[in-house]
Design a protein around this motif. Structure first.
Motif, PDB file in Angstrom:
ATOM      1  N   GLY A 129      11.687  -2.780   7.144  1.00  0.00           N
ATOM      2  CA  GLY A 129      11.743  -1.325   6.984  1.00  0.00           C
ATOM      3  C   GLY A 129      12.696  -0.892   5.884  1.00  0.00           C
ATOM      4  O   GLY A 129      12.464   0.094   5.201  1.00  0.00           O
ATOM      5  N   LYS A 130      13.814  -1.632   5.722  1.00  0.00           N
ATOM      6  CA  LYS A 130      14.822  -1.203   4.763  1.00  0.00           C
ATOM      7  C   LYS A 130      14.614  -1.832   3.397  1.00  0.00           C
ATOM      8  O   LYS A 130      14.824  -1.196   2.383  1.00  0.00           O
ATOM      9  CB  LYS A 130      16.214  -1.608   5.286  1.00  0.00           C
ATOM     10  N   GLN A 131      14.241  -3.112   3.380  1.00  0.00           N
ATOM     11  CA  GLN A 131      14.234  -3.841   2.118  1.00  0.00           C
ATOM     12  C   GLN A 131      12.845  -4.199   1.625  1.00  0.00           C
ATOM     13  O   GLN A 131      12.660  -4.490   0.454  1.00  0.00           O
ATOM     14  CB  GLN A 131      15.059  -5.134   2.269  1.00  0.00           C
ATOM     15  N   GLY A 132      11.870  -4.185   2.526  1.00  0.00           N
ATOM     16  CA  GLY A 132      10.549  -4.661   2.139  1.00  0.00           C
ATOM     17  C   GLY A 132       9.582  -3.548   1.812  1.00  0.00           C
ATOM     18  O   GLY A 132       9.224  -3.322   0.658  1.00  0.00           O
ATOM     19  N   ALA A 133       9.183  -2.820   2.836  1.00  0.00           N
ATOM     20  CA  ALA A 133       8.143  -1.814   2.649  1.00  0.00           C
ATOM     21  C   ALA A 133       8.757  -0.471   2.293  1.00  0.00           C
ATOM     22  O   ALA A 133       9.841  -0.137   2.748  1.00  0.00           O
ATOM     23  CB  ALA A 133       7.327  -1.679   3.926  1.00  0.00           C
ATOM     24  N   ILE A 134       8.037   0.290   1.469  1.00  0.00           N
ATOM     25  CA  ILE A 134       8.414   1.681   1.240  1.00  0.00           C
ATOM     26  C   ILE A 134       7.484   2.467   2.153  1.00  0.00           C
ATOM     27  O   ILE A 134       6.361   2.787   1.801  1.00  0.00           O
ATOM     28  CB  ILE A 134       8.284   2.068  -0.228  1.00  0.00           C
ATOM     29  N   THR A 135       7.956   2.731   3.371  1.00  0.00           N
ATOM     30  CA  THR A 135       7.068   3.172   4.446  1.00  0.00           C
ATOM     31  C   THR A 135       6.462   4.543   4.195  1.00  0.00           C
ATOM     32  O   THR A 135       5.378   4.814   4.686  1.00  0.00           O
ATOM     33  CB  THR A 135       7.827   3.192   5.790  1.00  0.00           C
ATOM     34  N   ALA A 136       7.141   5.398   3.435  1.00  0.00           N
ATOM     35  CA  ALA A 136       6.615   6.742   3.212  1.00  0.00           C
ATOM     36  C   ALA A 136       5.688   6.795   2.004  1.00  0.00           C
ATOM     37  O   ALA A 136       5.349   7.862   1.531  1.00  0.00           O
ATOM     38  CB  ALA A 136       7.757   7.740   3.050  1.00  0.00           C
ATOM     39  N   MET A 137       5.284   5.633   1.486  1.00  0.00           N
ATOM     40  CA  MET A 137       4.360   5.628   0.350  1.00  0.00           C
ATOM     41  C   MET A 137       3.104   4.835   0.709  1.00  0.00           C
ATOM     42  O   MET A 137       3.114   4.004   1.611  1.00  0.00           O
ATOM     43  CB  MET A 137       5.060   5.068  -0.897  1.00  0.00           C
ATOM     44  N   PRO A 138       2.013   5.103  -0.013  1.00  0.00           N
ATOM     45  CA  PRO A 138       0.729   4.487   0.336  1.00  0.00           C
ATOM     46  C   PRO A 138       0.724   2.963   0.209  1.00  0.00           C
ATOM     47  O   PRO A 138       1.518   2.396  -0.559  1.00  0.00           O
ATOM     48  CB  PRO A 138      -0.249   5.108  -0.670  1.00  0.00           C
ATOM     49  N   ILE A 139      -0.208   2.344   0.925  1.00  0.00           N
ATOM     50  CA  ILE A 139      -0.339   0.893   0.913  1.00  0.00           C
ATOM     51  C   ILE A 139      -0.537   0.379  -0.511  1.00  0.00           C
ATOM     52  O   ILE A 139       0.164  -0.527  -0.959  1.00  0.00           O
ATOM     53  CB  ILE A 139      -1.534   0.465   1.784  1.00  0.00           C
ATOM     54  N   PHE A 140      -1.484   1.001  -1.241  1.00  0.00           N
ATOM     55  CA  PHE A 140      -1.805   0.432  -2.561  1.00  0.00           C
ATOM     56  C   PHE A 140      -0.621   0.538  -3.513  1.00  0.00           C
ATOM     57  O   PHE A 140      -0.392  -0.364  -4.321  1.00  0.00           O
ATOM     58  CB  PHE A 140      -3.080   1.084  -3.143  1.00  0.00           C
ATOM     59  N   GLN A 141       0.171   1.601  -3.378  1.00  0.00           N
ATOM     60  CA  GLN A 141       1.336   1.725  -4.271  1.00  0.00           C
ATOM     61  C   GLN A 141       2.405   0.700  -3.926  1.00  0.00           C
ATOM     62  O   GLN A 141       3.143   0.240  -4.791  1.00  0.00           O
ATOM     63  CB  GLN A 141       1.903   3.138  -4.192  1.00  0.00           C
ATOM     64  N   ASN A 142       2.500   0.348  -2.633  1.00  0.00           N
ATOM     65  CA  ASN A 142       3.422  -0.711  -2.239  1.00  0.00           C
ATOM     66  C   ASN A 142       3.002  -2.046  -2.844  1.00  0.00           C
ATOM     67  O   ASN A 142       3.826  -2.791  -3.357  1.00  0.00           O
ATOM     68  CB  ASN A 142       3.458  -0.842  -0.712  1.00  0.00           C
ATOM     69  N   VAL A 143       1.706  -2.329  -2.748  1.00  0.00           N
ATOM     70  CA  VAL A 143       1.226  -3.634  -3.207  1.00  0.00           C
ATOM     71  C   VAL A 143       1.382  -3.771  -4.714  1.00  0.00           C
ATOM     72  O   VAL A 143       1.805  -4.807  -5.218  1.00  0.00           O
ATOM     73  CB  VAL A 143      -0.252  -3.838  -2.797  1.00  0.00           C
ATOM     74  N   THR A 144       1.076  -2.707  -5.463  1.00  0.00           N
ATOM     75  CA  THR A 144       1.061  -2.850  -6.921  1.00  0.00           C
ATOM     76  C   THR A 144       2.431  -2.671  -7.572  1.00  0.00           C
ATOM     77  O   THR A 144       2.562  -2.879  -8.773  1.00  0.00           O
ATOM     78  CB  THR A 144       0.110  -1.806  -7.556  1.00  0.00           C
ATOM     79  N   LEU A 145       3.439  -2.310  -6.763  1.00  0.00           N
ATOM     80  CA  LEU A 145       4.744  -1.949  -7.332  1.00  0.00           C
ATOM     81  C   LEU A 145       5.280  -2.952  -8.360  1.00  0.00           C
ATOM     82  O   LEU A 145       5.561  -2.573  -9.499  1.00  0.00           O
ATOM     83  CB  LEU A 145       5.733  -1.704  -6.199  1.00  0.00           C
ATOM     84  N   LEU A 169      -5.437 -11.152   2.958  1.00  0.00           N
ATOM     85  CA  LEU A 169      -4.505 -11.272   4.089  1.00  0.00           C
ATOM     86  C   LEU A 169      -5.072 -10.633   5.350  1.00  0.00           C
ATOM     87  O   LEU A 169      -4.386 -10.526   6.352  1.00  0.00           O
ATOM     88  CB  LEU A 169      -3.178 -10.606   3.728  1.00  0.00           C
ATOM     89  N   GLU A 170      -6.330 -10.184   5.284  1.00  0.00           N
ATOM     90  CA  GLU A 170      -6.988  -9.548   6.421  1.00  0.00           C
ATOM     91  C   GLU A 170      -6.169  -8.389   6.976  1.00  0.00           C
ATOM     92  O   GLU A 170      -5.919  -8.288   8.174  1.00  0.00           O
ATOM     93  CB  GLU A 170      -7.307 -10.571   7.513  1.00  0.00           C
ATOM     94  N   LEU A 171      -5.739  -7.527   6.073  1.00  0.00           N
ATOM     95  CA  LEU A 171      -4.997  -6.336   6.484  1.00  0.00           C
ATOM     96  C   LEU A 171      -5.908  -5.409   7.276  1.00  0.00           C
ATOM     97  O   LEU A 171      -7.085  -5.261   6.964  1.00  0.00           O
ATOM     98  CB  LEU A 171      -4.477  -5.596   5.242  1.00  0.00           C
ATOM     99  N   ARG A 172      -5.366  -4.817   8.307  1.00  0.00           N
ATOM    100  CA  ARG A 172      -6.123  -3.821   9.058  1.00  0.00           C
ATOM    101  C   ARG A 172      -5.507  -2.452   8.810  1.00  0.00           C
ATOM    102  O   ARG A 172      -4.372  -2.194   9.214  1.00  0.00           O
ATOM    103  CB  ARG A 172      -6.069  -4.127  10.555  1.00  0.00           C
ATOM    104  N   ALA A 173      -6.257  -1.611   8.122  1.00  0.00           N
ATOM    105  CA  ALA A 173      -5.770  -0.267   7.809  1.00  0.00           C
ATOM    106  C   ALA A 173      -6.947   0.670   7.663  1.00  0.00           C
ATOM    107  O   ALA A 173      -8.064   0.237   7.360  1.00  0.00           O
ATOM    108  CB  ALA A 173      -4.954  -0.300   6.517  1.00  0.00           C
ATOM    109  N   ALA A 174      -6.715   1.959   7.875  1.00  0.00           N
ATOM    110  CA  ALA A 174      -7.787   2.939   7.778  1.00  0.00           C
ATOM    111  C   ALA A 174      -8.223   3.124   6.335  1.00  0.00           C
ATOM    112  O   ALA A 174      -9.404   3.254   6.046  1.00  0.00           O
ATOM    113  CB  ALA A 174      -7.326   4.271   8.364  1.00  0.00           C
ATOM    114  N   ALA A 175      -7.254   3.135   5.409  1.00  0.00           N
ATOM    115  CA  ALA A 175      -7.571   3.272   3.992  1.00  0.00           C
ATOM    116  C   ALA A 175      -6.355   2.821   3.192  1.00  0.00           C
ATOM    117  O   ALA A 175      -5.238   2.800   3.700  1.00  0.00           O
ATOM    118  CB  ALA A 175      -7.914   4.724   3.644  1.00  0.00           C
ATOM    119  N   LEU A 176      -6.610   2.481   1.937  1.00  0.00           N
ATOM    120  CA  LEU A 176      -5.511   1.959   1.108  1.00  0.00           C
ATOM    121  C   LEU A 176      -4.540   3.046   0.669  1.00  0.00           C
ATOM    122  O   LEU A 176      -3.466   2.746   0.179  1.00  0.00           O
ATOM    123  CB  LEU A 176      -6.078   1.253  -0.129  1.00  0.00           C
ATOM    124  N   ASP A 177      -4.934   4.318   0.824  1.00  0.00           N
ATOM    125  CA  ASP A 177      -3.988   5.365   0.416  1.00  0.00           C
ATOM    126  C   ASP A 177      -3.188   5.884   1.611  1.00  0.00           C
ATOM    127  O   ASP A 177      -2.511   6.897   1.504  1.00  0.00           O
ATOM    128  CB  ASP A 177      -4.704   6.500  -0.316  1.00  0.00           C
TER     129      ASP A 177
END
Lengths: 327, 515, 334
Positions: free
Chosen positions: B354-370, B398-406
């Motif tokens: 939560g603190k160092q890995g994911a930017i939780t308040a931003m979309p999945i695709f923006q996290n991945v492409t950062l 990675l077989e991510l389960r999500a409603a949408a990439l944004d």
């Protein structure tokens, strides 16, 4: 070693204040005479009182930028009441000032506590609202010395055991804070909330309520200072103490109150205020234009915050046994 | 060892007829996750109840409900068979419930004594806090648990194990009938653990009910009388320790037989890719030397606070070591920032997602492409189509389960958040991937997926450093294991002939000859 | 376990439908409605409001502040703040006035104004990024320091006598009622909008504001980004100093006094989170229009400036408090 250094932060500041006095005294003898020092202290009293209120707020990781506007509003209210009804006893006016200040502070506090609005936004807003209200009340006109009753003006200047009442009030607030902050549960809660809000919850401390208390106390003191300021200078107008909130924050920062919360002492805040007070009073004596004051206090803030950050910087987690301090 | 009469009032305990504390039908839901559903728990005086469950099973949520931090959505809390509520932490401690939390819920800026007594400090005249008595009481308490600490020391000057002892002292400073111990031995050395066991025995003798949360089965069988098993937020089983075996307990906890969890893999270790020589830091670690090979999974085991994450972060350039050198493919590599590490092919999946890995308040695709933005963009201008394409490639792998990439990463479950962080780094095509507690706090299904994927990556020639505190994971995945203790490498083992005992001994500082 | 987990979906869509709903709930729309209401209110309140030249005059209320607010918005989104902007304007204006006595021309004046702004920004940025100091304290200090230097130089005096071609920068019109400042405002709005919303650099700003630690751990050079933002804020303060000095035609040390609060208010009113990580340039533009129209409209009604500041202060707290208050009432916790 680092610890001893940290512990003596107040000592270093005291040294700086004393050094300043020695320098001024060596060139313009008489500045450090007891009588003049008492005058400097008296002149700094209001800054000291406000800095102590601000200290509590900053300890809880908040900031109160509305204190000077609060002061102007309560000061104007007491002055107008006094002008309109000279019969109201001064004690009642002081109680009114403190009460109104408390309300204004509590309004800040409730917005921070219940609505979780960032303190800087809240107090930036109330800074302009409170100041604007002074204008609405007074219609932009002044309450001058001749409109105020003699008793109203005399109280802070009355001399008691060779010090003016204003100084005694400041001393009493300092003493009260010194005890309250170190030896009451609420006093310790301010440190806990600012030091680690997450952990404070586990300790049974209500973070929001503690912040509310800090804002309320800061407001109460600002209200008290509203009366003291207006009666001391015997004039009330819209721009009373304009921008003074920054001097108050500056006194705290110079006094080593960490803006990150949870660190700082009453002694530090008092010394920070005195440092600014001595500079302000020394400039005219030294023949330096008072226009230098702003730049000097700005530089002092930067130096103080840089110095404090340096001395409290963490080297990292402590894992190697050799790096741990144990008994 | 002295015995403080204020805390200890020895009671002779008969067979416990009734529970001091009983929870029934407790349910707690967070946005997106049901943390607890209808769980039961009973604690009896003079008995130790072990609470067993995987990370994410709902144990810590339960502790927070017991100590008044969280309020349950449904369910009853009974103290002495009468219903009650704990709206605040103070209410819980007034009811005689105290907890040894992790060291993170202490105050670095305050001294040891105040950390112990904050909220219930001894008062003197006019109701003012009596510091002299507080220091005295603190010294006595610390002495009682065998901690040699000065009550006046600021907490920030202590290491993690000492902080843990302060947390224990704090729990004991409250006159309690129920003591919750949340992984109390995780960061302690073997001698400190033995002292803690003695303390638990003494608390039992005093008639206190103890809830003991632990991952270590030897420990559970050593001190617990009863057990309760949680799985995925539900209570699966409860009973007497004497009636179960270790493997039965593990099966209840995991819900299936253990040996199927880890993927079969044939290790095909190649040439040397990374060499670390003489890495040291003023307070965190010293003398770190090791080599990593192509296609290798190198496990790093140790107690919490052994300096593994701190070293990895220095290797990744987050902090600077005071000494040491790194070679990548035989060439000296200077790493002064994460950006430089990434450029040289070293990436790090942190423990604190939560603190160092994911930017939780931003979309999945923006996290991945950062970290890959330079490749998806043109002249510094974003290209969303390219970003979605890149994000899709790796999240689907990675077989991510999500409603949408944004959607924001914060809306995902822990396991899926971890997949996003891993996808982010794989998209940079690294040479070495450091995984710090990769399966901590994620559900069993995601865990297996991460393990399978890790094996797949290694087979493709990626080198993996895996920091883990879970012995099965270390044993099941690693080609080679390095054990760290107190900031130094304590031992190195090959996969062949590695046993859990060897790992535990090395991590806790047990001499081989003592066995 | 999570509600958003849909185990059957193998292929994850890029976006879900329902973008329209998102726009409907956006801050910018709320602000736009407020702006329209104020506009309509103003036309009803005063017959002079709809005059093109009057409206054009009104833009001077916000153009200079808004130009600084664009850069400030980026800085606040990244999690920092610069309270010294008005101090920078004062110092930059003083430097230009001081240079006047050597008879320099307009190009040199502009260069000096912008350079002082950049230098001040660099000073703030270095203190924050190199020494790791909290920006709010640093810039409270530099705000006194920068303005203090102006006071030392000027005392109670003023610099006058700026050349006419210099004055055009603050008073000139490019076409009909379109002033040079308004053009500058528009150009900078577009530039900052593009930087923030369409570049890698802008993405980094959002990431840093949301989670500076994760940004560092993702290989972003956080300190460099922040340094650039302090430089930009300093530069824009320099631009504002040039325009304001040209418009006023003189420099006093009290120039642009208390602007820092108005600029921060403009940014926060524009929907930028004071905690960092969220915001848009469009929001700041609308907020600038709102504040400008309020000032102008009330001015037409002869309401004094300080009363307008009450309105702005109340607006600042009100727009932030209202959604939270509604949520609080809805969840039933008093």
């Amino acid at each position: 070693m680092i610890l001893r250094f940290l512990k003596s932060r107040e000592a270093i500041l005291l040294g700086a204040v004393l050094a300043l006095l020695v320098i001024v005294e060596s060139r313009f003898s008489g500045f450090a005479a007891p009588g003049n020092l008492a005058a400097v202290f008296n002149d700094t009293s209001i800054l000291i009182i406000l800095a102590l209120g601000q200290t509590l707020v900053i300890l809880t990781r908040c900031i109160d930028l509305s204190v000077a506007s609060n002061l102007a509003l309560t000061g104007m209210v007491t002055a107008m009441l006094n002008a309109a009804f000279p019969g109201i006893p001064v004690v009642v006016l002081i109680a009114l000032a403190v009460g109104l200040g408390t309300l204004l502070g509590a309004f800040n506090g409730i917005l921070v506590w219940k609505l979780d609005i960032p303190p800087i936004v809240v107090t930036l807003g109330t800074l302009t609202i409170y100041r604007g209200t002074v204008f609405l009340l007074s219609d932009g006109s002044w309450v001058n010395s001749h409109e105020m009753s003699a008793a109203y003006k005399a109280f802070p200047r009355a001399v008691l055991f060779s010090l003016p009442v204003l100084s005694w009030i400041a001393l009493a607030v300092v003493a009260g804070f010194a005890v309250a902050v170190t030896r009451t549960p609420l006093g310790r809660a301010f440190y806990a909330v600012g030091g680690n809000p997450h952990a404070a919850v586990y300790t049974g401390i209500d973070v929001g309520r503690t912040r509310f208390a800090a804002f309320t106390i800061s407001g109460a003191l600002a209200g008290l200072c509203g009366y003291l300021w207006v009666s001391r200078y015997a004039v009330a107008y819209v721009d009373v103490a304009g921008g003074f909130e920054l001097d108050v924050v500056a006194a705290c920062v110079i006094g080593g109150i960490s803006i990150a919360g949870g660190m700082g002492t009453v002694g530090g805040a008092v010394l920070g205020a005195l440092f600014l007070g001595v500079i302000k009073n020394a400039l005219p004596v030294a023949g330096i234009s008072p226009f230098w004051q702003l730049a000097i206090s700005g530089a002092a803030i930067i130096i103080a915050v840089a110095f404090n950050a340096r001395s409290s910087r963490q080297p990292g987690h402590i894992i190697l046994k050799s790096a741990e301090r144990t008994a | 060892m002295t015995y403080s009469s204020e805390i200890a009032e020895p009671v002779t305990v008969a067979v416990p007829a009734r529970a001091v504390l009983r929870l029934s039908g407790i349910t707690k839901t967070f946005p997106g996750v049901r943390a607890l559903s209808g769980v039961e728990l009973a604690l009896y005086p003079g008995q130790v109840t072990a609470l067993v469950g995987e990370n994410g099973a709902g144990k810590s949520t339960l502790v927070k409900i017991l100590t008044g931090i969280y309020q349950p959505d449904e369910g009853r809390i009974e103290v002495d068979e009468s219903e009650t509520r704990f709206p605040t932490a103070t209410a819980a401690s007034d009811a005689g419930i105290t907890a040894i939390h992790q060291e993170t819920v202490l105050f670095d800026d305050l001294c040891v004594a105040e950390n112990i007594f904050l909220g219930h400090a001894p008062r003197g005249r006019f109701g003012l806090i009596d510091w002299t008595r507080m220091y005295g009481d603190a010294a006595e308490l610390l002495n009682r648990i065998g901690a040699r600490l000065d009550p006046r020391t600021p907490l920030r000057d202590l290491g993690i194990a000492s902080k843990h002892l302060v947390a224990i002292a704090r729990a004991l400073s409250i006159k309690a009938r129920v003591v919750v111990m949340d992984e109390p031995t995780a960061a302690l050395s073997q001698t400190e653990i033995e002292e803690l066991y003695e303390l638990v025995d003494r608390l039992k003798a005093e008639g206190k009910a103890i809830l003991f949360i632990s991952h270590k089965f030897d420990e559970i069988f050593r001190i617990a009388d009863r057990y309760t098993v949680f799985r995925d937020g539900e209570m699966v089983d409860a009973g007497m320790i004497a009636d179960v075996t270790e493997s039965q307990l593990v099966e209840k906890m995991v819900g299936r037989s253990v040996d199927t969890i880890f993927p079969e893999r044939v290790s095909c270790v190649g040439d040397e890719i990374l060499t670390v020589a003489g890495y040291a830091h003023p307070t965190e670690f010293a003398d770190i030397n090791f080599k990593l090979h192509r296609g290798e999974i190198l496990g790093f085991y140790g107690l919490i606070g052994a300096g593994r994450s701190e070293f990895m972060q220095a290797l990744f350039g987050v902090t600077r070591p005071s000494k040491g050198a790194v070679r990548i493919d035989g060439k000296i590599a200077v790493i002064r920032s994460p950006a430089e590490a990434v450029a040289k092919g070293i990436v790090y999946v942190p423990e604190d997602r939560g603190k160092q890995g994911a930017i939780t308040a931003m979309p999945i695709f923006q996290n991945v492409t950062l970290p890959s933005l330079p490749s998806t963009s043109k002249n510094g201008f974003l290209n969303l189509a390219e970003e979605f394409a890149l994000a899709r490639t790796y999240t689907e792998r990675l077989e991510l389960r999500a409603a949408a990439l944004d959607r924001n990463v914060g809306e995902l479950s822990g396991g899926n958040q971890q997949k996003v962080v891993i996808a982010k780094w794989l998209a940079t095509k690294p040479k070495v991937i450091i995984l710090d507690e990769p399966t901590k706090g994620i559900d069993v299904g995601s865990k297996a997926a991460v393990h399978a994927f890790m094996a797949e990556l290694a087979a493709e020639g990626l080198s993996v450093i895996m920091v883990s505190s879970e012995i099965p994971e270390i044993m099941g995945m690693s080609d080679r294991v390095i054990v760290m203790r107190e900031g130094r490498i304590a031992a190195e083992f090959d996969r062949e002939g590695l046993t859990p005992e060897k790992l535990v001994r090395a991590a806790a500082g047990y001499k081989e000859t003592a066995a | 376990m999570s509600l958003t987990d849909t185990p059957t979906a193998r292929r994850i869509p890029d976006r879900l439908s329902g973008q329209g709903a998102r726009i409907l709930r956006s801050w910018e729309l709320l602000l736009f409605i407020i702006a329209v209401l104020i506009f309509v209110g103003n036309t009803q309140a005063s017959p002079y409001f709809l005059d093109a030249w009057n409206l054009s005059d009104a833009t001077f209320n916000f153009t200079e502040k808004a130009m600084v607010a664009f850069a400030m918005a980026l800085l606040i989104i990244s999690g920092e703040i610069d309270l010294s902007v008005a101090g920078i304007i004062a110092l930059s204006s003083t430097a230009m006035g001081w240079a006047l006595q050597f008879g320099v021309g307009t190009p040199v004046l502009i260069t000096i104004g912008l350079s002082v702004g950049l230098l001040c920004g660099a000073f703030n940025g270095a203190l924050v990024t190199r020494l790791g100091l909290p920006s709010i304290v640093v810039t409270i200090g530099t705000m006194s320091l920068f303005r203090g230097i102006s006071y030392i130089v000027l005392g109670d005096q003023a610099f006058n006598g700026y050349p006419t071609d210099f004055a055009w920068l603050g008073r000139g019109y490019v076409f009909w009622v379109i002033s040079f400042e308004l053009v500058l405002f528009t150009v900078f709005a577009v530039i900052y909008g593009v930087i923030l919303h369409f570049t890698n650099f802008g993405r980094h700003i959002f990431v840093i504001g949301n989670n500076p630690t994760a940004a560092t751990f993702s290989g972003i050079r956080v300190d460099r980004v922040k340094m650039i933002l302090f430089l930009l804020t300093g530069l824009m303060s320099g631009v504002a100093a040039v325009c304001l000095t040209a418009r006023l035609g003189s420099t006093r040390p009290s120039i642009a006094s208390a602007w820092e609060l108005e600029i921060v208010t403009m940014v926060v009113l524009g929907g930028v989170s004071i905690l960092g990580g969220a915001g848009s340039i469009l929001g700041v533009v609308i907020a600038a229009l709102v504040m400008g129209m309020v000032t102008f409209g009330l001015g037409l009604l002869n309401v004094p400036g300080i009363v307008m500041s009450i309105f702005i202060g109340a607006l600042l707290i009100g727009v932030i408090a209202l959604p939270r208050l509604i949520r609080l009432v809805r969840t039933g916790k008093a």
